[in-house]
Design a protein around this motif. Structure first.
Motif, PDB file in Angstrom:
ATOM      1  N   PRO A  91       1.005  -1.127  -0.049  1.00  0.00           N
ATOM      2  CA  PRO A  91      -0.022  -0.035   0.200  1.00  0.00           C
ATOM      3  C   PRO A  91       0.923   1.384  -0.159  1.00  0.00           C
ATOM      4  N   THR A  92       1.973   1.156   0.709  1.00  0.00           N
ATOM      5  CA  THR A  92       2.855   2.402   0.616  1.00  0.00           C
ATOM      6  C   THR A  92       3.167   2.672  -0.794  1.00  0.00           C
ATOM      7  N   ILE A  93       3.533   1.627  -1.450  1.00  0.00           N
ATOM      8  CA  ILE A  93       4.033   1.884  -2.781  1.00  0.00           C
ATOM      9  C   ILE A  93       2.894   2.486  -3.508  1.00  0.00           C
ATOM     10  N   GLU A  94       1.538   2.002  -3.335  1.00  0.00           N
ATOM     11  CA  GLU A  94       0.635   2.458  -3.824  1.00  0.00           C
ATOM     12  C   GLU A  94       0.211   3.941  -3.927  1.00  0.00           C
ATOM     13  N   ILE A  95       0.331   4.141  -2.457  1.00  0.00           N
ATOM     14  CA  ILE A  95       0.273   5.594  -2.086  1.00  0.00           C
ATOM     15  C   ILE A  95       1.420   6.474  -2.927  1.00  0.00           C
ATOM     16  N   MET A  96       2.508   6.169  -2.962  1.00  0.00           N
ATOM     17  CA  MET A  96       3.777   6.675  -3.900  1.00  0.00           C
ATOM     18  C   MET A  96       3.165   6.956  -5.150  1.00  0.00           C
ATOM     19  N   ALA A 144       0.131   7.230  -6.132  1.00  0.00           N
ATOM     20  CA  ALA A 144      -1.161   8.256  -6.227  1.00  0.00           C
ATOM     21  C   ALA A 144      -0.617   9.531  -6.016  1.00  0.00           C
ATOM     22  N   LEU A 145       0.348   9.817  -5.497  1.00  0.00           N
ATOM     23  CA  LEU A 145       0.892  11.175  -5.314  1.00  0.00           C
ATOM     24  C   LEU A 145       0.890  11.924  -6.476  1.00  0.00           C
ATOM     25  N   PRO A 146       0.194  13.076  -6.357  1.00  0.00           N
ATOM     26  CA  PRO A 146      -0.118  14.209  -7.673  1.00  0.00           C
ATOM     27  C   PRO A 146       1.268  14.458  -7.958  1.00  0.00           C
ATOM     28  N   THR A 147       1.564  14.614  -9.385  1.00  0.00           N
ATOM     29  CA  THR A 147       2.905  14.686  -9.864  1.00  0.00           C
ATOM     30  C   THR A 147       3.258  16.366  -9.484  1.00  0.00           C
ATOM     31  N   PHE A 154      11.293   9.265  -8.861  1.00  0.00           N
ATOM     32  CA  PHE A 154      10.134   9.090  -7.760  1.00  0.00           C
ATOM     33  C   PHE A 154       8.637   8.611  -8.400  1.00  0.00           C
ATOM     34  N   ILE A 173       9.159   5.082 -10.120  1.00  0.00           N
ATOM     35  CA  ILE A 173       9.364   3.835  -9.147  1.00  0.00           C
ATOM     36  C   ILE A 173       8.178   2.826  -8.870  1.00  0.00           C
TER      37      ILE A 173
END
Lengths: 749, 551
Positions: free
Chosen positions: A486-491, A493-496, A609, A612
């Motif tokens: 999930p952490t990677i999924e959050i990563m 989803a972070l707006p560019t 980032f 990844i």
């Protein structure tokens, strides 16, 4: 069962019959609707592709023309037309005849609107010249070198409502109606004329003499009228001069001759500065191009050459032959530049007309004029028509559809020698303040910038994400994996825009101040990690049991933080020892590397980032999806876990990992906000990690809102979008096909 | 040595490096969150005001302000800039101090090297005034003025606060009048103008129709006159009071109360006072309009615009995405066609977002919007109605962009429903549609929900395409308001992501705007992270639910 519709009873009544029919109908309607909905996904993709192509396509269409004979004007019957002009709407034209008759006429029907008889002191008129800076300003010269300056002007009146637009033409004599003796009464053949806000130049050539009048313009503050402060010059020249032209900056006079040469005279003192051999044939016609920088010279074989002054390393300016245009068959009679673009029309003596564009280096139209070579020819100001007058009073109009002459494969992708440049270059510079600007639409630096940014991003992202994915899928404890994924999924989803903003406002200045820390980190991090790992493997103290197998990443978190801090501390001594105190100064002074604050390093990091998580999750799925039996077999045969991973698992998953890399690359290529905010957006072509770039996507974001609909610029931006679309289309389709294949293979295992 | 060799041979170093890669990724995410959260939250925290006396060779100055940043600079650099730094110093710490009072000193921020600070204190009486323009004011309250006559009292601060309350309630009334009722009259007048123009275009001959419009116009004009008088009276009222202030350097200034939005004394605040202030400021940030070219005030219109866009987008994308997924999983025979559709879905997901923007601008706005304008809104031409970027087209563009998210996630939801359930329903005589509508879709609804949430999260953070299809830095009016027909899909709107880009990179005073950008970024990150976590939880729950049924 609630799933079954409530029915009114099963007895075969009419109502129930109708109800069943209704159910059937509903079922078939929904089936069709859903099928349409499913297929419309394909429609959406195809629509995007086709719309982009539809907008881009006109760029590559050749020009078209429509010839229209305008008839015959009896007023011109007994004279040869020397000049023709036409106004913006192509409704009213202006002509000058050899007999001194000037006047306006209706394009539609050739009815004479107004007619004035000039009284040239020398009897007949000899030549007419137009100022390239001002389409309406004309100099008229008679056979004995007397010149009159006049302007034909047009006003559009909406007095009778918008629909009944009327064009009101007028002739003005800005410097009075007197004739100016240019050649002291000697016979003169050729005339050139140039005028801008501050100066006015007239040049004429007789059989063996050159006459020049240089004037500076003074405006009377009260009346607003101009007066001229003039100075005359004269020199002897070899006979055989065929055409004259004056450079737009008022410094040079160009003359062409029958030996195929262009002679450059200084307008200071009429000294001969340079002779350029352009062609083996006599030059028959010459003209300046819009902007007054390029000279166009056509020879008797129909070859048109473009020349402009080029500054060399010693700051010496010389006129150089830039490119040549073929396409005409006979001696060139007319060269007419367009008024708003760097294009021109040329007509030869056997009646061929060709349209060229200089920047694009291409011919966009080549046609034979039905009525042969005209005596006078003019572009409409919008370059949407060419009007020609013939000896004997005939006239014709050629309507032109020539929207994008400046675009060709070579002007988009190859090096182009632009005006004021010392050599051919790749340049993207789409707009400037002035009308006479030569747009530079080279997509190469943008494509280069896109690839450079993507490459640096991949350089950062690929090792991290692949190694991380392999570990997560193969070694990690399941409970930790449930936190990491999930952490990677959050990563992901972070707006560019957030990544870009941090990269531009925080990370770029940080790197600028701590460049040495980055270098030391490259060294300290791997070495420190391995040392720690070695120590931990042989450590048997009380903490050992705290970290279960598969939880190593959690253990490493504080270690990495400590190592990063250590590299920040080490940065200062490192700078002092190796880089003479300050790494950036060292870079610029010792290595000659220039440093942009927002550079490829920053972009690579920030965009890495963003890439990844894409690569990470797909690669992780791929490694995780490899059937357990394979690794069990390998381990049972005595291989270590690492050997099993490298020799068995990764090769099996490699197609999917490859497709993950492709999709990551596609994402990096198309990413907009990060590059927009974290680079300087200068379209330079340089692989240096310390310099910025401009990418296709960022370029679209910056320039699209300001581009005029359906202009060449607009369509080229669409072309950039199409290039991005096609690139990602190929990458994604390829990746998806690989994945589908792999899925089939696994299902058989 | 052999110990090391065997350790290397076992491949363990590689495994450790791989583990480190995971840790790096995790650290990157956490670090980024921290990087945003600290300055973002810090923006609302009432940091203490320092009064600093600086003393260098020539002069002695007093300044007051909040410490914004500190850094070490090399002594060399300071010497070059003309400061005399003793030889013993290699580097000097310096502070970035927000001194405010831009109208007096011309700059908001000054760097002060620690070296020249002679004295530092936090006087309790220092006041921060948040003003409508010129940024913050830092100084002491000397007295109050009413109608230009000075009244100074021992309880000046309490009195000041009361009077400030009065002006702020007056300000609310004025803005109600201006934005609400007068704005509505202007809007109705504009609609009348368009109605008249439409009649003219139709070639309406009947003078009664025009007379009717004229009549309405006169009525609106009268209403306007009345409101304007109210407005004038209120404007008169609000200008009554002024505060007499003294800056740290001793300059006395008079500041009219109506220009002051908020006043507080951070140096007197305890922990709870600060916390209270923190929440108050956070709330104001969310509900207030931006001021001073977006560099101060709140971000309400950006939040509102984002929410409206996302809602409208969901309306478009959900049915379409669900239908496509249902087709793929329930109706289509698996073969070439479904493969092509899957390739298309993957392509939609992979196409760069800016390409959607270009497509939206060209196809939706210029082609579709231009035609709509010519057909239905000829009266407004040449100013475009739908022929320019707006909420509607932005939503549609983003719907296209987020379509694959919904399809993929719905498909996953459908795939987890066991065959037995469908077969049971069909065996009982239900048609395919009935099976789908009454059993399959309700069971797949968590999957659909997940897709919607992910789509919303994606759309909330997307900026590049929006820049082309209707987002602006400052929208004059909201896309949903009290004027008929209430929802205005043609209007331009503000967006959180674009706000970050615009304020952080296009604003004239980036330094002053930076805390606000961090706060906006923090909000956006919180929203996306929360949405994603929700989606992940819903999905996991769905997986758990059907795990037992799968075998």
């Amino acid at each position: 069962m609630s799933a079954f519709p409530r029915s009114e009873g099963l007895a075969g009544s009419g109502r129930s019959e109708r109800f069943h029919r209704w159910r059937k109908l509903l079922d078939s309607i929904t089936r069709r609707l859903i099928s349409v909905g499913g297929i419309s996904v394909i429609v959406a993709v195809v629509l995007i592709l086709f719309y982009l192509v539809y907008v881009v396509f006109p760029l590559f269409l050749p020009a078209t023309s429509e010839y229209e004979s305008l008839g015959h004007n009896p007023a011109w019957q007994n004279t040869e037309p020397l000049y023709v002009g036409v106004e913006e709407q192509i409704e009213v034209g202006f002509s000058i005849g050899r007999n001194g008759r000037i006047g306006f006429f209706d394009i539609d029907g050739l009815a004479q609107i107004e007619m004035t008889q000039l009284e040239p002191p020398g009897g007949e008129l000899q030549a007419v010249a137009e100022a390239i800076q001002d389409p309406g300003a004309v100099a008229v010269m008679d056979v004995s070198g007397n010149v009159l300056l006049l302007q034909h002007r047009y006003e559009t009146s909406f007095a009778d409502g918008v629909e009944n637009r009327r064009v009101i033409p007028s002739i003005e004599y800005p410097y009075g109606a007197q004739w100016r003796a240019l050649s002291n009464g000697q016979a003169a053949r050729l005339l050139a004329y140039s005028e801008d806000d501050t100066r006015l130049v007239l040049a004429s050539a007789g059989a063996s003499s050159l006459f020049v009048e240089l004037s500076s313009k003074q405006q009377n503050f009260l009346t607003g009228e101009f007066s001229l402060d003039s100075r005359s010059m004269q020199r002897e020249i070899d006979p055989g001069i065929t055409a004259l032209a004056i450079s737009g900056n008022g410094r040079w006079l160009y003359a062409t001759n029958t030996d195929g040469q262009v002679l450059v005279y200084s307008l200071n003192d009429l000294s001969l500065l340079q002779t350029v051999k352009v062609s083996g044939e006599p030059i028959t016609e010459a003209s300046m191009l819009l902007g007054g920088i390029s000279l166009l010279a056509g020879d008797s074989e129909g070859l048109v050459s473009q020349l402009f002054p080029v500054r060399d390393e010693n700051n010496q300016t010389t006129l150089q032959l830039i490119r040549q245009f073929e396409g005409l068959g006979g001696a060139v009679r007319h060269i007419k530049p367009e008024y708003r673009r760097k294009g021109f029309a040329a007509v030869d003596e056997i009646g061929n007309l060709a349209l060229f564009h200089t920047t694009a280096g291409q011919m966009v139209l080549n046609e034979a004029l039905p009525a042969g070579t005209p005596a006078a020819l003019a572009f409409a100001p919008r370059a949407n028509g060419l009007i020609s007058l013939y000896k004997g009073g005939e006239a014709a109009l050629m309507r032109l559809e020539n929207e994008h002459p400046e675009v060709s494969i070579s002007s988009l992708w190859r090096k182009v020698w632009y005006e004021n440049y010392s050599e051919p270059e790749f340049v993207w510079q789409s707009s400037a303040a002035t009308n006479e600007f030569e747009p530079k639409f080279s997509l190469t630096p943008l494509a280069f910038g896109t690839l450079k940014a993507a490459l640096f991003a991949m350089l950062f992202a690929v090792p991290l994400s692949l190694m991380g994915a392999a570990y997560t899928a193969y070694f990690m404890a399941p409970s930790l994996r449930e936190l990491v994924k999930p952490t990677i999924e959050i990563m992901a989803a972070l707006p560019t825009v957030i990544l870009g903003f941090l990269a531009g406002l925080w990370f770029a200045p940080f790197i600028e101040d701590n460049l040495a820390a980055v270098v030391s980190m490259l060294l300290v991090l791997p070495v420190g990690l391995l040392l720690f790992a070695y120590w931990w493997s042989h450590y048997t103290g009380p903490f050992k049991s705290w970290v279960r197998e598969g939880w190593e990443p959690a253990l490493l978190l504080p270690v990495i933080v400590a190592l990063v801090y250590l590299s920040l501390l080490l940065a200062e001594p490192l700078q002092v020892v190796f880089f003479g105190g300050d790494m950036r100064t060292w870079l610029s002074q010792e290595m000659g590397v220039s440093y942009d604050q927002r550079n490829a390093l920053v972009v690579g990091f920030a965009m890495g980032f963003a890439v990844i998580p894409t690569i990470f999750s797909m690669a992780e799925d791929a490694v995780f999806g490899v059937p357990k039996s394979l690794s069990d077999g390998s381990l049972a045969l005595g291989a270590t876990t690492w050997q099993t991973l490298v020799r068995v698992i990764l090769p099996t998953a490699s197609p999917a990992i490859f497709s993950a890399l492709m999709i990551g690359l596609g994402r990096a290529v198309g990413e907009t906000m990060i590059v927009l905010m974290a680079t300087g957006n200068t379209p330079v072509m340089d692989w240096s990690i310390f310099e910025g770039m401009r990418t296709l996507a960022a370029n679209i974001a910056v320039e699209m809102p300001e581009s005029e609909v359906d202009s060449s610029h607009y369509r080229i931006l669409f072309l950039a979008a199409l290039v991005l679309f096609l690139f990602t289309f190929v990458v994604n389709t390829g990746a998806e096909i690989i994945r589908q294949r792999l899925r089939e293979r696994y299902s058989s295992l | 040595m052999s110990k090391v060799n065997s350790w290397i041979k076992s491949g363990a170093p590689w495994v450790w490096l791989n583990a480190a890669a995971v840790s790096c990724c995790i650290l990157l995410v956490l670090g980024l969150m921290l990087m945003i959260a600290v300055p973002g939250f810090g923006h609302f925290w009432p940091s203490k005001i320092h009064e600093i006396v600086t003393q260098d060779d020539q002069s002695r100055t007093v300044l007051a302000g909040q410490i914004q940043d500190r850094e070490e600079v090399s002594a060399q650099r300071l010497r070059e800039s003309g400061l005399s730094v003793p030889e013993s110093y290699d580097s000097v710490r310096r502070y970035l101090i927000k001194v405010g009072n831009r109208d007096l000193s011309g700059q908001d921020f000054v760097w002060v090297p620690e070296l020249i600070i002679a004295q530092r204190s936090q006087p309790l009486a220092l006041v921060v005034l948040e003003r409508e323009e010129w940024g913050n004011f830092y100084g002491y309250l000397l007295g109050l003025k009413e109608d230009n006559s000075l009244i100074t009292m021992a309880t000046a601060w309490e009195d000041f606060e009361q009077r400030l309350e009065r002006t702020s309630s007056l300000r609310d009334q004025i803005s109600d009048l201006e934005k609400g009722r007068i704005g509505s009259i202007n809007y109705r007048l504009e609609r009348l103008r368009l109605r008249e123009r439409r009649l003219e275009l139709k070639g309406e001959q009947d003078p009664r129709a025009f007379a009717e419009i004229e009549e309405e116009r006169v009525a609106l004009g009268e209403e306007y006159e009345l409101l304007e008088q109210d407005l004038l009276a209120l404007n008169e009222e609000i200008r009554r009071d002024a505060a007499l202030m003294r800056t740290a350097s001793g300059e006395e200034v008079e500041i009219p109360l109506y220009t002051i939005l908020d006043a507080f004394k951070p140096n007197t605040m305890g922990l709870w006072g600060s916390v209270g202030h923190f929440f108050k400021k956070s709330w104001q940030f969310i509900v207030e309009d931006p001021r001073e070219a977006n560099t101060e005030g709140g971000i309400f219109p950006a939040i509102y615009g984002t929410v409206m866009m996302v809602l409208l987008m969901s309306v478009f994308v959900t049915p379409f995405g669900v239908v496509a997924a249902v087709y793929l999983k329930e109706y289509a025979r698996q073969g070439l066609l479904t493969r092509i559709i899957r390739v298309a879905v993957n392509n939609l997901a992979g196409v760069p977002s800016i390409v959607y923007g270009v497509f939206g601008l060209g196809f939706f706005i210029y082609t579709l919007g231009g035609s709509l304008d010519r057909l239905f809104f000829p009266e407004a031409l040449p100013s475009p109605t739908f022929g320019t970027g707006g909420l509607f087209w932005a939503s549609l563009t983003l719907a296209l962009l987020t379509l694959p998210v919904v399809i993929v996630s719905t498909e996953e939801g459908l795939a987890r429903i066991p065959r037995t359930i469908r077969e049971g329903s069909l065996a009982l005589g239900a048609t395919r549609w009935e099976t789908l509508w009454r059993t399959v879709l309700p069971m797949a609804s968590p999957g659909i929900m997940t897709g919607m949430i992910l789509a919303v999260a994606r759309a909330a953070g997307e900026v590049a395409p929006l820049m082309l299809v209707g987002v602006v830095k400052l929208a004059p009016s909201l896309p949903l308001d009290g004027n008929y027909p209430f929802l205005h899909p043609e209007r331009k709107f503000m967006h959180l992501g674009f706000h970050i880009y615009d304020v952080g990179f296009q604003s004239p005073n980036v330094e002053a705007a930076r805390p606000l950008v961090y706060a906006t970024a923090l909000l956006l990150v919180c929203v996306t992270v929360l949405l994603n976590l929700t989606a992940i939880r819903v999905r996991n729950r769905l997986r758990e639910k059907y795990r037992g049924l799968e075998t």
